[in-house]
Design a protein around this motif. Structure first.
Motif, short mmCIF file in Angstrom:
data_model
loop_
_atom_site.label_atom_id
_atom_site.label_comp_id
_atom_site.label_asym_id
_atom_site.label_seq_id
_atom_site.Cartn_x
_atom_site.Cartn_y
_atom_site.Cartn_z
N ARG A 8 0.86 -1.18 0.00
CA ARG A 8 0.00 0.00 0.00
C ARG A 8 0.90 1.23 0.00
O ARG A 8 1.83 1.33 0.79
N LEU A 9 0.63 2.18 -0.87
CA LEU A 9 1.42 3.40 -0.96
C LEU A 9 0.91 4.42 0.04
O LEU A 9 -0.28 4.70 0.10
N VAL A 10 1.84 4.96 0.84
CA VAL A 10 1.53 6.06 1.76
C VAL A 10 2.45 7.21 1.39
O VAL A 10 3.66 7.12 1.55
N ASP A 11 1.86 8.26 0.84
CA ASP A 11 2.62 9.43 0.41
C ASP A 11 2.58 10.46 1.52
O ASP A 11 1.56 11.11 1.75
N ALA A 12 3.69 10.61 2.24
CA ALA A 12 3.77 11.56 3.35
C ALA A 12 4.71 12.72 3.02
O ALA A 12 5.21 13.39 3.92
N ARG A 23 1.18 7.86 9.81
CA ARG A 23 0.51 7.37 8.60
C ARG A 23 0.92 5.93 8.29
O ARG A 23 0.10 5.12 7.89
N LEU A 24 2.20 5.63 8.51
CA LEU A 24 2.68 4.26 8.32
C LEU A 24 1.97 3.32 9.28
O LEU A 24 1.47 2.26 8.88
N VAL A 34 3.69 -1.91 3.25
CA VAL A 34 3.46 -0.49 2.95
C VAL A 34 4.72 0.08 2.33
O VAL A 34 5.83 -0.22 2.77
N LEU A 35 4.52 0.91 1.30
CA LEU A 35 5.61 1.70 0.74
C LEU A 35 5.37 3.13 1.19
O LEU A 35 4.41 3.76 0.78
N LEU A 36 6.23 3.60 2.09
CA LEU A 36 6.13 4.96 2.62
C LEU A 36 7.07 5.87 1.85
O LEU A 36 8.26 5.55 1.68
N ARG A 71 10.06 0.35 2.26
CA ARG A 71 9.10 -0.72 2.09
C ARG A 71 9.11 -1.50 3.40
O ARG A 71 10.14 -2.04 3.79
N VAL A 72 7.96 -1.54 4.06
CA VAL A 72 7.83 -2.16 5.38
C VAL A 72 6.84 -3.32 5.29
O VAL A 72 5.79 -3.19 4.67
N ARG A 73 7.22 -4.46 5.89
CA ARG A 73 6.36 -5.67 5.88
C ARG A 73 6.16 -6.19 7.29
O ARG A 73 7.00 -6.00 8.16
N ARG A 74 5.07 -6.87 7.46
CA ARG A 74 4.81 -7.58 8.73
C ARG A 74 5.75 -8.74 8.87
O ARG A 74 6.17 -9.33 7.96
#
Length: 74
Positions: A8-12, A23-24, A34-36, A71-74
């Motif tokens: 999921r893209l999170v544009d901060a 937001r992340l 998530v791609l922050l 790029r963050v993963r569980r």
């Protein structure tokens, strides 16, 4: 090669800490990855601390000028 999970893209961009990390955290409630994208120079420290606290993995980190991506993963 590892199975890639669609992130999921999170544009901060334009947000100052702690907003990119917040937001992340919100996106990670529902997403496996998530791609922050952020341009606050302090965001990297916040992302690393948040990932460590929750047991997430920062799979990839890159920079393009002032913009950085995690790029963050569980």
């Amino acid at each position: 090669m590892m199975n890639e999970v669609m992130a999921r893209l999170v544009d901060a961009r334009g947000m100052r800490c702690p907003w990119p990390a917040l937001r992340l955290a919100r996106a990670m409630r529902e997403a496996e990855a998530v791609l922050l994208v952020a341009d606050d120079p302090n965001a990297g420290r916040e992302v690393a601390a948040l990932a460590a606290e929750h047991g997430w993995t920062v799979v990839d980190e890159s920079a393009d000028g002032d913009e950085r991506r995690w790029r963050v993963r569980r």
